[in-house]
Design a protein around this motif. Structure first.
Motif, PDB file in Angstrom:
ATOM      1  N   CYS A   1     -11.030   6.471  -2.256  1.00 19.16           N
ATOM      2  CA  CYS A   1     -10.000   5.964  -1.363  1.00 19.16           C
ATOM      3  C   CYS A   1      -9.687   7.041  -0.336  1.00 19.16           C
ATOM      4  O   CYS A   1      -9.420   8.189  -0.686  1.00 19.16           O
ATOM      5  CB  CYS A   1      -8.740   5.614  -2.154  1.00 19.16           C
TER       6      CYS A   1
ATOM      7  N   VAL B   1       0.564   8.404  -5.796  1.00 16.90           N
ATOM      8  CA  VAL B   1       0.287   7.743  -7.080  1.00 16.90           C
ATOM      9  C   VAL B   1      -1.210   7.693  -7.380  1.00 16.90           C
ATOM     10  O   VAL B   1      -1.702   6.812  -8.080  1.00 16.90           O
ATOM     11  CB  VAL B   1       0.896   6.319  -7.130  1.00 16.90           C
ATOM     12  N   VAL B   2      -1.926   8.684  -6.858  1.00 15.98           N
ATOM     13  CA  VAL B   2      -3.381   8.730  -7.036  1.00 15.98           C
ATOM     14  C   VAL B   2      -3.754   8.843  -8.524  1.00 15.98           C
ATOM     15  O   VAL B   2      -3.046   9.476  -9.313  1.00 15.98           O
ATOM     16  CB  VAL B   2      -3.949   9.933  -6.229  1.00 15.98           C
TER      17      VAL B   2
ATOM     18  N   CYS C   1      -9.438   6.702  -8.034  1.00 14.64           N
ATOM     19  CA  CYS C   1      -9.301   6.696  -6.568  1.00 14.64           C
ATOM     20  C   CYS C   1     -10.188   7.735  -5.912  1.00 14.64           C
ATOM     21  O   CYS C   1     -10.589   7.589  -4.769  1.00 14.64           O
ATOM     22  CB  CYS C   1      -7.864   6.973  -6.166  1.00 14.64           C
TER      23      CYS C   1
ATOM     24  N   PHE D   1      -7.208   7.634   1.318  1.00 14.68           N
ATOM     25  CA  PHE D   1      -5.827   8.131   1.282  1.00 14.68           C
ATOM     26  C   PHE D   1      -5.571   9.014   0.063  1.00 14.68           C
ATOM     27  O   PHE D   1      -4.491   9.566  -0.093  1.00 14.68           O
ATOM     28  CB  PHE D   1      -4.875   6.917   1.292  1.00 14.68           C
ATOM     29  N   HIS D   2      -6.587   9.190  -0.799  1.00  9.45           N
ATOM     30  CA  HIS D   2      -6.283   9.818  -2.087  1.00  9.45           C
ATOM     31  C   HIS D   2      -5.778  11.254  -1.976  1.00  9.45           C
ATOM     32  O   HIS D   2      -5.031  11.717  -2.825  1.00  9.45           O
ATOM     33  CB  HIS D   2      -7.464   9.688  -3.070  1.00  9.45           C
TER      34      HIS D   2
ATOM     35  N   CYS E   1      -2.021  10.619  -1.468  1.00 12.08           N
ATOM     36  CA  CYS E   1      -1.333   9.523  -2.150  1.00 12.08           C
ATOM     37  C   CYS E   1      -0.472  10.038  -3.305  1.00 12.08           C
ATOM     38  O   CYS E   1      -0.949  10.787  -4.150  1.00 12.08           O
ATOM     39  CB  CYS E   1      -2.358   8.525  -2.685  1.00 12.08           C
TER      40      CYS E   1
ATOM     41  N   CYS F   1      -6.040  -1.202  -2.254  1.00  7.92           N
ATOM     42  CA  CYS F   1      -5.582  -0.133  -3.150  1.00  7.92           C
ATOM     43  C   CYS F   1      -5.892  -0.561  -4.576  1.00  7.92           C
ATOM     44  O   CYS F   1      -5.622  -1.700  -4.945  1.00  7.92           O
ATOM     45  CB  CYS F   1      -4.074   0.084  -2.970  1.00  7.92           C
ATOM     46  N   HIS F   2      -6.437   0.357  -5.379  1.00  4.78           N
ATOM     47  CA  HIS F   2      -6.759   0.016  -6.774  1.00  4.78           C
ATOM     48  C   HIS F   2      -5.519  -0.361  -7.570  1.00  4.78           C
ATOM     49  O   HIS F   2      -5.587  -1.081  -8.545  1.00  4.78           O
ATOM     50  CB  HIS F   2      -7.414   1.217  -7.475  1.00  4.78           C
ATOM     51  N   ARG F   3      -4.387   0.189  -7.194  1.00  2.00           N
ATOM     52  CA  ARG F   3      -3.221   0.088  -8.065  1.00  2.00           C
ATOM     53  C   ARG F   3      -2.121  -0.826  -7.543  1.00  2.00           C
ATOM     54  O   ARG F   3      -1.017  -0.819  -8.074  1.00  2.00           O
ATOM     55  CB  ARG F   3      -2.630   1.498  -8.279  1.00  2.00           C
TER      56      ARG F   3
ATOM     57  N   PRO G   1     -11.450   1.505  -2.767  1.00  2.00           N
ATOM     58  CA  PRO G   1     -10.900   0.162  -3.019  1.00  2.00           C
ATOM     59  C   PRO G   1     -11.347  -0.821  -1.939  1.00  2.00           C
ATOM     60  O   PRO G   1     -11.655  -0.420  -0.818  1.00  2.00           O
ATOM     61  CB  PRO G   1      -9.387   0.380  -2.956  1.00  2.00           C
TER      62      PRO G   1
ATOM     63  N   HIS H   1       0.837  -1.201   0.000  1.00  2.00           N
ATOM     64  CA  HIS H   1       0.000   0.000   0.000  1.00  2.00           C
ATOM     65  C   HIS H   1       0.877   1.258   0.000  1.00  2.00           C
ATOM     66  O   HIS H   1       1.842   1.329   0.755  1.00  2.00           O
ATOM     67  CB  HIS H   1      -0.911   0.005   1.226  1.00  2.00           C
ATOM     68  N   PRO H   2       0.527   2.251  -0.839  1.00  2.00           N
ATOM     69  CA  PRO H   2       1.323   3.497  -0.861  1.00  2.00           C
ATOM     70  C   PRO H   2       1.449   4.150   0.517  1.00  2.00           C
ATOM     71  O   PRO H   2       2.467   4.762   0.810  1.00  2.00           O
ATOM     72  CB  PRO H   2       0.536   4.400  -1.824  1.00  2.00           C
TER      73      PRO H   2
HETATM   74  S1  SF4 Z   1      -6.433   3.468  -4.225  1.00  2.00           S
HETATM   75 FE1  SF4 Z   1      -5.486   5.155  -5.329  1.00  2.00          FE
HETATM   76  S2  SF4 Z   1      -5.324   6.826  -3.843  1.00  2.00           S
HETATM   77 FE2  SF4 Z   1      -5.752   4.958  -2.710  1.00  2.00          FE
HETATM   78  S3  SF4 Z   1      -3.745   4.218  -2.136  1.00  2.00           S
HETATM   79 FE3  SF4 Z   1      -4.239   3.187  -4.024  1.00  2.00          FE
HETATM   80  S4  SF4 Z   1      -3.378   4.500  -5.616  1.00  2.00           S
HETATM   81 FE4  SF4 Z   1      -3.420   5.708  -3.771  1.00  2.00          FE
END
Ligand code: SF4
Ligand SMILES: Nc1ncnc2c1ncn2[C@@H]1O[C@H](COP(=O)(O)OP(=O)(O)OP(=O)(O)O)[C@@H](O)[C@H]1O
Ligand SMILES: Nc1ncnc2c1ncn2[C@@H]1O[C@H](COP(=O)(O)OP(=O)(O)O)[C@@H](O)[C@H]1O
Ligand code: SF4
Ligand SMILES: [Mg+2]
Ligand SMILES: [Mg+2]
Lengths: 334, 332
Positions: A291, A299-300, A304, A293-294, A297, A322-324, A309, A253-254
């Motif tokens: 999200c 890497v948003v 997000c 955390f967006h 984040c 996390c989507h990514r 997520p 997770h970021p």
């Molecule tokens: S879902 Fe998007 S905003 Fe949230 S942690 Fe993952 S990349 Fe970052």
């Protein structure tokens, strides 16, 4: 460690009503939709920034705050309790099985009681011992485990150093012979030497008595050394859980990555700086959509900001929300 | 290098009901312009009391020995801060040439006065600018420490800000008078690592920009490694080792410094056991004779440690240690 969980939570939420007056009441979601298993015999760590909901989640597992959504259960070899509905004699029994260690012993210990009385109090309140001899024997046994001697038991807590007061708090939490302990280190200002001593003692006791610990801490290097499993919280949600080593080696997770990169290195030549997490955790009464955390984040992406997520466990016991996360595996660490 | 402050033979006792407590014992150090000195040690070792002595700010029951000197060098000349008496004389050491930030930012803001009014008041005391200019500078400073929407924050109260923001506002206030020495007493201890990292970055930028000296007090050696140029280690009121940060962290000489380092959980070796310094820190009422650390020292040599005070031995020109193991003639 056993595969059976002592604590399991499914979609657990804790909300507090805040504000006064009839019409301006808001619900503050301190813990939101948390699912989690704590296996028996585990030393389970909970980390995250201040206000992320760690203390509230720990207190929910002790049935010390009202559960407002989802479920939490306690199971040991003898009993199974649903923490949402537990009342009466069963709740009383549960109180002997699950305990909190106050990690701010200065505030927690009454200055007018001797150390013996402080440790004995839970036994007397819960009616666990019948005679004074029995109480004394239990107190002495647990005091010895916590490296406190008979001389110490006669004194008052103000005469003790920080480390000794910690040992008194631990003895008090253990005297009812609980199976599950929440250790909430909300004041992380312990000196390193005292901290090392207390951590060693907790680990020793855990092994010896077969306890399960939920260990709440701000200090990532401390949890790295003491916990076998970790969960990371952000704004009331769980964002990642994994065995400690896996998490430190390959955080997904970021937010977890950002937390790790903020740990001050002991190497004076490794003064990284630069890639810091910007801003602060948003207020829980004004949570961002999508999200959580967006807003911070690095890497948003657009998705997000809209879609929240879900927690995913790809089957290796390392779950992340996390989507990514998969995409990011292929990208260089940063 | 230009010396900002010379602390010489600082010894400070407190009169209490239980007798005289020695809180600082014969401490000497120098801080130069543009230099960050870390001061580390366990709680109660005398870090805060030492820092407050530089501003002559200790409680009324404090007694300084006649040998104690805190020489503050400014453009207007050198003064011994401990000889200053009136509020007017003390201005230079309190918010003038020296500013302090505290662990608990709420302590430095009055609850009923806005952050802006307090900043302006500070500036008016320490300079001859007018109110409008003071407001301008305050807002600039809030902006400089990374507070968004500084004009709005200017009119807010400390309790309305988050912990990290409050810490920034306090730094802004401490720096607005352009002090040449900033004393930061555990400025990040109560903060999350993420916010701590932001504050550390900010302080480093500010040293570079204003070219001031900083005393950074903390019990976290990681924070020291990230911020300090040199470090002094305190135990029971004495500086037992001092030197450049790389030297002290990589080649610690004093058994206590070595013990502190060994007690730290290290991320690159999760299997390494945590080894606390054995025993408890003695009460300041029962200061051990000889070497103050002898009751806990794993390398104690013998009677010499229990009876004779070790003097500073130079490991090299800039690194010194007070321990009989390194006394002249002893094997190093
Ligand atoms: S879902 Fe998007 S905003 Fe949230 S942690 Fe993952 S990349 Fe970052
Ligand atoms: N009794 C309560 N009433 C209202 N809000 C509360 C209550 N207890 C906690 N909260 C709020 O719930 C959120 C989570 O708080 P919690 O104490 O669980 O955080 P934490 O992760 O333990 O933080 P810290 O690291 O600072 O101890 C916070 O916004 C807090 O202000
Ligand atoms: N006003 C006072 N009266 C008596 N003792 C004091 C006073 N202020 C500080 N002390 C004592 O001086 C010692 C050093 O304290 P301090 O500088 O606050 O330690 P640190 O900042 O290193 O944790 C402690 O033993 C403390 O109790
Ligand atoms: S002087 Fe003696 S007791 Fe003190 S640190 Fe050195 S070896 Fe240990
Ligand atoms: Mg908490
Ligand atoms: Mg202090």
């Amino acid at each position: 460690m056993s595969e059976k969980p002592i604590i399991s939570a499914r979609g657990l939420s804790v909300g507090f009503k805040i504000g006064s007056g009839l019409f301006n009441k808001t619900i503050l979601k301190a813990v939101d939709n948390v699912s989690l298993d704590i296996k028996r015999g585990s030393f389970f760590g909970l980390v995250g920034e201040s206000g992320s909901g760690k203390t509230t989640l720990g207190r929910a597992f002790l049935k010390a705050v009202p559960i407002t959504g989802g479920h939490a259960a306690y199971n040991d070899d003898e009993v199974s309790y649903d923490l949402g509905t537990l009342t009466g004699p069963e709740l009383k029994d549960f109180r002997t099985r699950a305990q909190l260690i106050f990690q701010d012993p200065y505030a927690a210990l009454s200055p007018r009681m001797t150390v013996r009385d402080i440790i004995a109090e839970p036994l007397e309140v819960m009616g666990l011992t019948k005679t004074r001899e029995e109480t004394d024997a239990r107190v002495r046994e647990i005091a010895a485990k916590c490296r406190l001697n008979l001389e110490h038991l006669r004194r008052f807590p103000h005469a003790f150093s920080g480390g000794q007061r910690q040992r008194i708090s631990i003895a008090r939490a253990l005297v009812s012979r609980p199976n599950f302990i929440v250790a909430d280190e909300s004041v992380a200002a312990l000196d390193v030497s005292i901290q090392a001593d207390v951590l060693n003692l907790l680990k020793e006791i855990q092994r010896e008595m077969g306890l399960t610990f939920l260990f709440i801490s701000h200090d990532l290097s401390v949890v790295a050394h003491t916990c076998d499993h970790l969960a990371v919280m952000y704004l009331g949600r769980l964002v990642e859980t994994a065995p400690t080593r896996t998490l430190f080696k390959a955080p997904r997770h970021p937010y977890t990555k950002a937390l790790f990169s903020a740990i001050p290195s002991l190497d004076p030549d490794d003064r990284k700086g630069g890639q810091r997490l910007i801003g602060e955790i948003p207020s829980p009464t004004n949570q961002p959509p999508g999200c959580k955390f967006h807003t911070r984040c690095p890497v948003v992406i657009d998705r997000c900001r809209i879609e929240e997520p879900k927690m995913e466990d790809p089957g290796d016991g390392h779950a992340v929300s996390c989507h990514r996360w998969k995409e990011l595996l292929a990208m260089p660490a940063g | 290098m230009t010396a900002l402050i010379d602390v010489q033979n600082l010894t400070l006792k407190f009169r209490t009901d239980e007798g005289l407590i020695t809180a600082v014992d014969d401490v000497s150090f120098t801080i130069n312009r543009g230099e960050v000195m870390g001061l580390v040690g366990e709680s109660g070792s005398g870090k805060s009391v030492t820092a407050k002595a530089l501003m002559h700010l200790n409680a009324k029951n404090a007694v300084y020995t006649p040998e104690s000197k805190v020489l503050l060098h400014t453009d207007a000349g050198t003064v011994d801060v401990l000889k200053l008496r009136t509020a007017k004389e003390l201005k230079v050491a309190r918010g003038g040439a020296i500013s302090m930030i505290f662990q608990e930012p709420m302590a430095s803001f009055a609850p009923a006065i806005t952050i802006g009014s307090q900043m302006v008041e500070q500036l008016l005391i320490h300079s001859d600018m007018n109110k409008a200019r003071a407001k301008e500078i305050s807002i600039e400073m809030l902006d400089r420490v990374g507070i968004s929407d500084p004009a709005k924050r200017f009119d807010q109260y400390a309790f309305e800000l988050s912990g990290g923001m409050r810490q920034r506002a306090m730094i802004a206030m401490a720096l607005s008078t352009k002090p040449s020495l900033l004393i930061a007493d555990e400025p990040t201890t109560a903060l999350d690592v993420t916010i701590q990292a932001q504050v550390i970055d900010l302080m480093k930028d500010l040293v570079a920009e204003f070219h001031m000296g900083i005393i950074f007090i903390t019990h976290d050696l990681g924070v020291i490694a990230q911020t300090a140029d040199k470090v002094s280690v305190m135990y029971l009121g004495k500086i037992i080792e001092q030197g450049p940060v790389r030297e002290v962290i990589r080649h610690a000489k004093h058994p206590y410094t070595q013990g502190l380092l060994a007690a730290l959980p290290k991320l690159d070796d999760l299997d390494a056991p945590l080894t606390p310094v054995a025993g408890d820190i003695p009460s300041p009422l029962e200061r051990p004779p000889g070497c103050v650390f002898h009751t806990r020292c794993p390398q104690i040599i013998g009677d010499v440690c229990k009876t004779k005070l070790p003097v500073d031995a130079q490991v090299d020109a800039s690194h010194s240690v007070a321990c009989h193991l390194y006394a002249e003639g002893a094997k190093v």
